[in-house]
Design a protein around this motif. Sequence first.
Motif, PDB file in Angstrom:
ATOM      1  N   PRO A  72       0.811  -1.225   0.000  1.00  0.00           N
ATOM      2  CA  PRO A  72       0.000   0.000   0.000  1.00  0.00           C
ATOM      3  C   PRO A  72       0.842   1.272   0.000  1.00  0.00           C
ATOM      4  O   PRO A  72       0.508   2.242  -0.678  1.00  0.00           O
ATOM      5  CB  PRO A  72      -0.817  -0.132   1.291  1.00  0.00           C
ATOM      6  CG  PRO A  72      -0.954  -1.607   1.493  1.00  0.00           C
ATOM      7  CD  PRO A  72       0.363  -2.179   1.053  1.00  0.00           C
ATOM      8  N   ASN A  92      -3.555  -4.876  -5.550  1.00  0.00           N
ATOM      9  CA  ASN A  92      -3.022  -3.766  -4.751  1.00  0.00           C
ATOM     10  C   ASN A  92      -3.598  -2.431  -5.167  1.00  0.00           C
ATOM     11  O   ASN A  92      -3.642  -1.487  -4.377  1.00  0.00           O
ATOM     12  CB  ASN A  92      -1.495  -3.721  -4.853  1.00  0.00           C
ATOM     13  CG  ASN A  92      -0.792  -4.632  -3.863  1.00  0.00           C
ATOM     14  OD1 ASN A  92       0.421  -4.636  -3.776  1.00  0.00           O
ATOM     15  ND2 ASN A  92      -1.548  -5.430  -3.117  1.00  0.00           N
ATOM     16  N   ASN A  95      -6.240  -0.142  -3.199  1.00  0.00           N
ATOM     17  CA  ASN A  95      -5.956   0.924  -2.239  1.00  0.00           C
ATOM     18  C   ASN A  95      -6.258   2.292  -2.823  1.00  0.00           C
ATOM     19  O   ASN A  95      -6.406   3.262  -2.084  1.00  0.00           O
ATOM     20  CB  ASN A  95      -4.485   0.866  -1.791  1.00  0.00           C
ATOM     21  CG  ASN A  95      -4.254  -0.173  -0.717  1.00  0.00           C
ATOM     22  OD1 ASN A  95      -4.679  -0.007   0.411  1.00  0.00           O
ATOM     23  ND2 ASN A  95      -3.600  -1.261  -1.085  1.00  0.00           N
ATOM     24  N   LEU A 174      -5.995  -4.763   2.592  1.00  0.00           N
ATOM     25  CA  LEU A 174      -6.811  -4.457   1.425  1.00  0.00           C
ATOM     26  C   LEU A 174      -8.268  -4.669   1.818  1.00  0.00           C
ATOM     27  O   LEU A 174      -8.629  -5.759   2.285  1.00  0.00           O
ATOM     28  CB  LEU A 174      -6.448  -5.359   0.242  1.00  0.00           C
ATOM     29  CG  LEU A 174      -5.015  -5.240  -0.284  1.00  0.00           C
ATOM     30  CD1 LEU A 174      -4.722  -6.333  -1.304  1.00  0.00           C
ATOM     31  CD2 LEU A 174      -4.786  -3.862  -0.912  1.00  0.00           C
TER      32      LEU A 174
END
Length: 330
Positions: A72, A92, A95, A174
């Motif tokens: 993140p 990812n 985020n 997440l």
Amino acid sequence: MTYTRLSLAALLAAGLLAAPASADVKWTFGGINPPGAPVTQASKRFAELVTERTEGRVQVDFYEGSQLGSGPAQIEAMAVGAQEGYISSGSNASNLVTEFGVVDIPFVFEDQDHFLAFMESDLAAGLQQRLRDEFNVRILATNWFRLPRVFLTKESCVESPEDIAGKRARSPNLPMFVAGWEAIGTVPVTIAYGETYMALSQGVADMAESAGEQVFSSKFYEVLPYVTDAQMMYPQNSVYVAESAFQQLSDEDKAIVTQAAEDAGDYFVSLVEEQTAPNRATMEAEGVTFCEMSAETRAAFAAKVADSVPAFEEEGLLPEGWWDQIQAMK
């Protein structure tokens, strides 16, 4: 966590998007996996291909093992132009664009072909466009296909949802991943990837998941020696680059960098294929037990997730109507 939305217009106004540069450029790319992991090896290959094929006009320095921070943190750094690239899980990006978390919904995809149908859909294309326009992050390649995610447990394999009910499950930070663990009855504990082995050793979490090829390189099996082929998700890695950095390249170098990302993805897949059997044999020799999950058990998990869809929609993790659209892609 609050993220700055950087439209292309704003970047131009701020001078972050300039005309194609004539001078050489150096990019900083990061990852979170250990040195021996296939994704780390393929990331280094990507860096080599870019430098070689651009004849040094674009140099990529790749930093492995969370040297640049957690996933993140790295993707946020790209969003504000503090880091040029990142190679890791395709989810990812959630985020920044929450809906990317759809690929983290457990048991939503029936098989690899179902997952690929989503990745090639207008839904996925729209998410990539938002990531570029609103957050300065471009996805160069998504063909870094990993093995399906497995369950790792300490005392026995997973044969039913009841086997993991109430267990503390390691989760990345997440939102959809956390919600997914809750949907199948576990208690998620968010732990950064680089801290997971130590946390598992200390009993902070009772179980974990992993992309199949990563079980060996992560060494999680040393703590959790039962590996169940749950096919919980069909993950892939993405090559992310800051749009502001990408737009500084000539058209020729943009094409070279993009092709290098695709070629490195093919290399990643070949590494996974080559290493799977010998790595499994090594783990079995060290006492690891591998188990299959029955179709009936997967269906039971999928039913629990389907029951949670209204909650996912209410929390803003899944747009209304997407569940049905994704199921129609089978």
